[in-house]
Motif scaffolding. Structure first.
Motif, PDB file in Angstrom:
ATOM      1  N   SER A  63       0.846  -1.201   0.000  1.00 56.65           N
ATOM      2  CA  SER A  63       0.000   0.000   0.000  1.00 56.65           C
ATOM      3  C   SER A  63       0.875   1.243   0.000  1.00 56.65           C
ATOM      4  O   SER A  63       0.589   2.222  -0.670  1.00 56.65           O
ATOM      5  N   ARG A  64       1.970   1.157   0.812  1.00 51.21           N
ATOM      6  CA  ARG A  64       2.883   2.297   0.864  1.00 51.21           C
ATOM      7  C   ARG A  64       3.521   2.506  -0.511  1.00 51.21           C
ATOM      8  O   ARG A  64       3.628   3.625  -0.994  1.00 51.21           O
ATOM      9  N   SER A  67       1.087   4.229  -2.838  1.00 48.42           N
ATOM     10  CA  SER A  67       0.908   5.673  -2.700  1.00 48.42           C
ATOM     11  C   SER A  67       2.105   6.399  -3.313  1.00 48.42           C
ATOM     12  O   SER A  67       1.949   7.481  -3.881  1.00 48.42           O
ATOM     13  N   GLU A  68       3.279   5.765  -3.228  1.00 43.01           N
ATOM     14  CA  GLU A  68       4.447   6.360  -3.880  1.00 43.01           C
ATOM     15  C   GLU A  68       4.260   6.352  -5.398  1.00 43.01           C
ATOM     16  O   GLU A  68       4.525   7.356  -6.087  1.00 43.01           O
ATOM     17  N   ASN A  70       1.439   6.356  -7.004  1.00 35.99           N
ATOM     18  CA  ASN A  70       0.418   7.371  -7.287  1.00 35.99           C
ATOM     19  C   ASN A  70       1.034   8.753  -7.367  1.00 35.99           C
ATOM     20  O   ASN A  70       0.733   9.530  -8.257  1.00 35.99           O
ATOM     21  N   ASN A  71       1.904   9.005  -6.389  1.00 36.50           N
ATOM     22  CA  ASN A  71       2.596  10.275  -6.331  1.00 36.50           C
ATOM     23  C   ASN A  71       3.329  10.537  -7.651  1.00 36.50           C
ATOM     24  O   ASN A  71       3.227  11.620  -8.239  1.00 36.50           O
ATOM     25  N   ASN A  74       0.729  10.841 -10.750  1.00 40.73           N
ATOM     26  CA  ASN A  74      -0.090  12.050 -10.683  1.00 40.73           C
ATOM     27  C   ASN A  74       0.739  13.295 -10.957  1.00 40.73           C
ATOM     28  O   ASN A  74       0.314  14.193 -11.689  1.00 40.73           O
ATOM     29  N   GLN A 233      -2.503   5.066 -14.290  1.00 38.98           N
ATOM     30  CA  GLN A 233      -3.284   5.466 -13.111  1.00 38.98           C
ATOM     31  C   GLN A 233      -4.407   4.479 -12.859  1.00 38.98           C
ATOM     32  O   GLN A 233      -4.640   4.066 -11.721  1.00 38.98           O
ATOM     33  N   GLU A 237      -4.908   2.239  -9.602  1.00 37.37           N
ATOM     34  CA  GLU A 237      -6.139   2.351  -8.831  1.00 37.37           C
ATOM     35  C   GLU A 237      -6.754   0.972  -8.588  1.00 37.37           C
ATOM     36  O   GLU A 237      -7.172   0.649  -7.482  1.00 37.37           O
ATOM     37  N   GLU A 240      -4.899  -0.813  -6.067  1.00 33.65           N
ATOM     38  CA  GLU A 240      -5.156  -0.236  -4.752  1.00 33.65           C
ATOM     39  C   GLU A 240      -6.427  -0.821  -4.153  1.00 33.65           C
ATOM     40  O   GLU A 240      -6.466  -1.215  -2.994  1.00 33.65           O
TER      41      GLU A 240
ATOM     42  N   THR B 133      11.448   2.480  -3.614  1.00 32.95           N
ATOM     43  CA  THR B 133      10.670   3.673  -3.953  1.00 32.95           C
ATOM     44  C   THR B 133      11.435   4.954  -3.651  1.00 32.95           C
ATOM     45  O   THR B 133      11.117   5.986  -4.194  1.00 32.95           O
TER      46      THR B 133
END
Lengths: 296, 539
Positions: A63-64, A67-68, A70-71, A74, A233, A237, A240, B133
């Motif tokens: 999950s972490r 989010s990276e 996604n960062n 995006n 993306q 998603e 996720e 990451t």
């Protein structure tokens, strides 16, 4: 069977100590909220518990990672969106300039603005996430525009992030054929079209019409890159969502595996408690008077 | 004709015999709580009736009883129950030692928990994922070095504590052997005392009890077979005499070794023989080393685990030699830990060295070698022997985490990689779930036979197996305790003193004593009549 006083009292002692050990075990369970404290209490559950724990840890980590990821996508999307807006402005200005009625000084003003827009594109190419230059391939610690000749240089190299066991998603976008040729200042014929060539033709006042087509080509390339990012993306998603449901499932199974059913254990404890006090009061009575007490 | 005083003698016999029964009752009551005591009983028997048969025997209408005598004093005990009890007690000792060692081991490994090796490995893996990451972030790199060090320290701790507990068990083995030899000496001494008493016709019940208690204790330590021996030339021994104990050291299943190994020797022909002490080889005096042989009276047993009992359980935990290999619960666990650590650390180093760092250490730094321009240095430092004891993260990397080789591609002419290249970090994270037989270090060599599955599954397998072993030892212990207790219950039922019973007997004997005394008074009155009241007629 012949039963003697010492047998009775030995028996009572043993039963009391068994009762104590059952109480201790239940008390352990209530205090730790776990069914077992060591593997031998329930080897299979303990072994499964270790795997489930690892799973939960993995899912949290992924999950972490997501989010990276996604960062990355995006920010890239945002940067490219900006770049497209800038390029559209360049196109507008070029359309204006292509209008034959514009004079040299007006074209000069347009060239000035396009010059600024080029600077803007260079700074978009320098976009950072947490100190990383996202458009410089694997060389994330080097500013693309920081070159001796002033022409930004974009490196190749993919960066992938693992979003699930063995599933890796590329998060960076290769800018070496987006910003690279566009922002180069070379005037050589065989090199791809760039903004410097546009500025040159604005200065000369010739051949401006034909530049429009080339701007459109570049915008198309940027749009294509953006749609690629959109696809990524979506993928991220989806991962996720899958991870989120996985996480619930993994935590639930971990809890089912090793957490106690508190009501059940408390009921057992209370039962054991009353058994224990019954055993104690019985013990007091078992140490009975003997015949001695009645002989005169 | 019968004697005028015969009644007096009959009553006197009654008095004396009831009195000795009362004394025995007193002895029973006094020893009601003495461990190992068996209640005693005076065996009453009638004395020969008058007249006996013979040429000159007087002719009477019938034989007249002459009273009672205490034929013998006997302890009430069932030998068969002793044999049963000792067999079960032996198992209690054996499984008790095993269960205790395994429980200690579980305590050391401390799984599943938030502080075991599993958690340390999970966290190390997470740190490597974070490195993929945040490849250029020196914080993420420092965390990788620190978590790697945590894994190494957890393994060090396991190794050190396991070795320490193993040494404690070794010392216990040493002490147990001394205890066993002390017991053998004591039993032999009692045998000798009994051999002094029995030929005189006495039955030394209290010495028997004492001897049986010692044999009970010995049966918990080693597996023994007890044989009662009554020597051929044994004086005027009573039929109730129990004789001498010959104590033989036997296998798990109760069978003798090819050459019978007697700890305490007693034989029909020669009576008591010498005591054969039990010793171990190596004797653990100079230092702790796996047990190779058991020596009893100069005879050696190489199958160290062929017997049962607490000593066997301790030796199986501590370590022994079998087919020139070290076996045992602790040595095997330490061995597995060593093999696992060695394979993981070496594979990690191998993959790590296949990558490129952000920065390079100086060529002269300790442990850095240069091959074809590649800077090679290990992430984990391990020795061939005892990897679990020696593993640590290279101090070079702890000092500067930019030396961690996260990149897979060489960048430029120097031997470094790009800041964003995380492909080698991915490879490093993948080692945790990679099967041992896919390890690159095992490409040209064979995988050690104990290593199965991946690091993670192997380790949880170790814990699972430990759990099963410990659980079954505990179950066996519980079962043998239950059995031993039920046999002991039967034994107590036969042998322990019941105060009610003794009190009843006391009343019985006391009343009989009183009645016998009254008989004497009656006799006295009768004789008084004869002596003082007859022949004075008409006066």
């Amino acid at each position: 069977m012949r039963v003697t006083q010492s047998m009775l009292s030995n028996n009572m002692l043993r039963n009391l100590s068994n009762s104590y050990s059952r109480l201790a075990k239940l008390q352990d369970q209530i205090a730790t909220q776990k069914k077992f404290t060591k593997p031998s209490d329930d080897p299979v559950t303990a072994m499964m518990g270790m795997t489930y724990r690892s799973n939960v840890n993995q899912i949290e980590q992924f999950s972490r990672n997501i989010s990276e990821a996604n960062n990355w996508v995006n920010t890239t999307d945002d940067a490219l969106n900006h770049a497209v807006l800038v390029l559209q402005r360049v196109r507008e200005l070029t359309v204006q300039a292509s209008n034959g009625t514009y004079e040299g000084s007006q074209r000069e003003a347009i060239a000035k603005e396009i010059e600024q827009l080029r600077e803007q594109l260079i700074s978009i190419g320098d976009t950072q996430i947490a100190g990383k230059y996202i458009f410089n391939g694997a060389k994330t610690n080097i500013r693309p525009s920081d070159t001796p000749d002033g022409d930004p240089e974009y490196h190749e190299g993919t960066i992938e992030i693992e979003v699930f066991n063995g599933i890796k998603i590329q998060v960076n976008t290769d800018a070496s054929n987006l910003f690279g040729p566009l922002l180069s200042s070379t005037m050589e014929e065989d090199k791809p079209w760039n903004l410097t060539k546009l500025l040159d033709s604005l200065e000369q006042g010739t051949d401006i019409d034909s530049q429009l087509e080339k701007i459109d080509d570049v915008i198309d390339k940027f749009l294509a890159a953006r749609s690629m990012i959109g696809a990524r993306q979506n993928r991220i998603e989806m991962m996720e969502e899958r991870l989120a449901s996985h996480e619930i499932f993994a935590k639930e199974i971990l809890s089912k595996n090793e957490d106690i059913d508190i009501e059940k254990v408390i009921v057992e404890f209370t039962t054991q408690e009353s058994i224990h006090s019954a055993a104690l009061s019985l013990g007091a009575r078992i140490i009975q008077p003997t015949l001695v007490d009645f002989l005169r | 004709m019968r004697s005028s005083f015969m009644g007096l003698e009959t009553a006197r016999r009654g008095l004396f015999t009831q009195q000795s029964a009362l004394y025995t009752t007193g002895h029973n009551v006094a020893n009601a709580n003495t461990p190992g005591y068996s209640r005693q009983r005076v065996n009453f028997q009638q004395t020969n009736a008058y007249p006996s048969i013979g040429m000159n025997s007087p002719a009477l209408p019938g034989q007249i009883g002459t009273g009672v005598e205490g034929g013998s004093v006997q302890r009430i005990r069932e030998t068969f129950l002793d044999v049963q009890y000792r067999t079960e007690n032996n198992k209690v000792g054996y499984y008790g030692a095993l269960a205790q060692s395994l429980e200690k081991m579980e305590g050391i490994m401390n799984e599943p928990s938030e502080s075991g090796l599993q958690t340390a490995l999970d966290q190390f893996w997470s740190a490597l994922q974070d490195l993929t990451t945040q490849t250029e972030n020196s914080g993420a790199r420092d965390v990788v070095a620190a978590r790697g060090q945590m894994v190494a320290e957890t393994i060090n701790y396991y190794y050190n504590t396991l070795t320490q507990v193993q040494n404690d068990i070794g010392n216990e083995v040493k002490i147990k052997v001394e205890e066993i030899n002390a017991l053998i000496e004591k039993i032999d001494a009692l045998n000798r005392k009994i051999a002094d008493v029995e030929p005189h016709g006495y039955v030394p019940n209290d010495l028997y009890d004492e001897r049986d208690l010692l044999v009970d204790e010995l049966s918990g330590f080693i597996h023994i077979k007890v044989t009662r021996v009554r020597p051929e030339h044994y004086g005027n021994a009573s039929p109730l005499a129990e004789g001498l104990y010959n104590i033989e050291f036997v296998r798990k299943d109760g069978t003798s070794y090819p050459e019978p190994l007697n700890l305490v020797t007693a034989s029909k022909e020669t009576g008591l023989g010498p005591v054969n002490k039990l010793t171990l080889e190596p004797d653990l005096e100079a230092g702790l080393a796996p047990i190779e042989k058991i020596v009893i009276g100069g005879k050696e047993i190489e199958e160290v685990t062929s017997f049962s009992g607490e000593l066997a359980g301790l030796i199986e935990s501590f370590g022994y030699m079998e087919d020139k290999k070290v076996k045992g619960l602790f040595p095997e666990m330490i061995h597995k830990l060593n093999e696992m650590t060695k394979a993981f650390a070496k594979e990690f180093n191998h993959i790590h060295n296949g990558g490129y760092a952000l920065e390079l250490p100086s060529e002269e730094a300790d442990g850095v070698t240069i091959e074809d321009g590649n800077y090679l240095y290990d992430f984990f430092i391990v020795t061939e022997e005892n990897a679990a004891e020696s593993i640590k993260v290279n101090p070079l990397i702890i000092g500067n985490s930019n030396y961690i080789k996260a990149a897979a591609a060489r960048d430029g002419e120097k031997d470094t990689g790009s800041s964003g290249d995380n492909k080698n970090a991915h490879q490093l994270a993948a080692i945790f779930t990679k099967n041992f037989d896919a390890y690159e270090i095992f490409k040209d060599t064979t995988v050690p036979e104990e290593l199965k599955g991946s690091l993670v599954s192997f380790y949880s397998g170790i814990i699972g197996k430990l759990g099963v072993q410990s659980q079954s030892a505990q179950k066996d212990l519980k079962n043998s305790i239950t059995l031993a207790e039920s046999v002991d219950m039967n034994r107590q039922s036969v042998s322990t003193v019941s105060l009610d019973e003794e009190m009843t007997n006391m009343i019985k004997y006391q009343q009989a004593y009183n009645s016998a005394a009254r008989m004497i008074t009656v006799m006295d009155e009768m004789l008084d009549r004869v002596v003082n009241g007859i022949g004075l007629g008409g006066r």
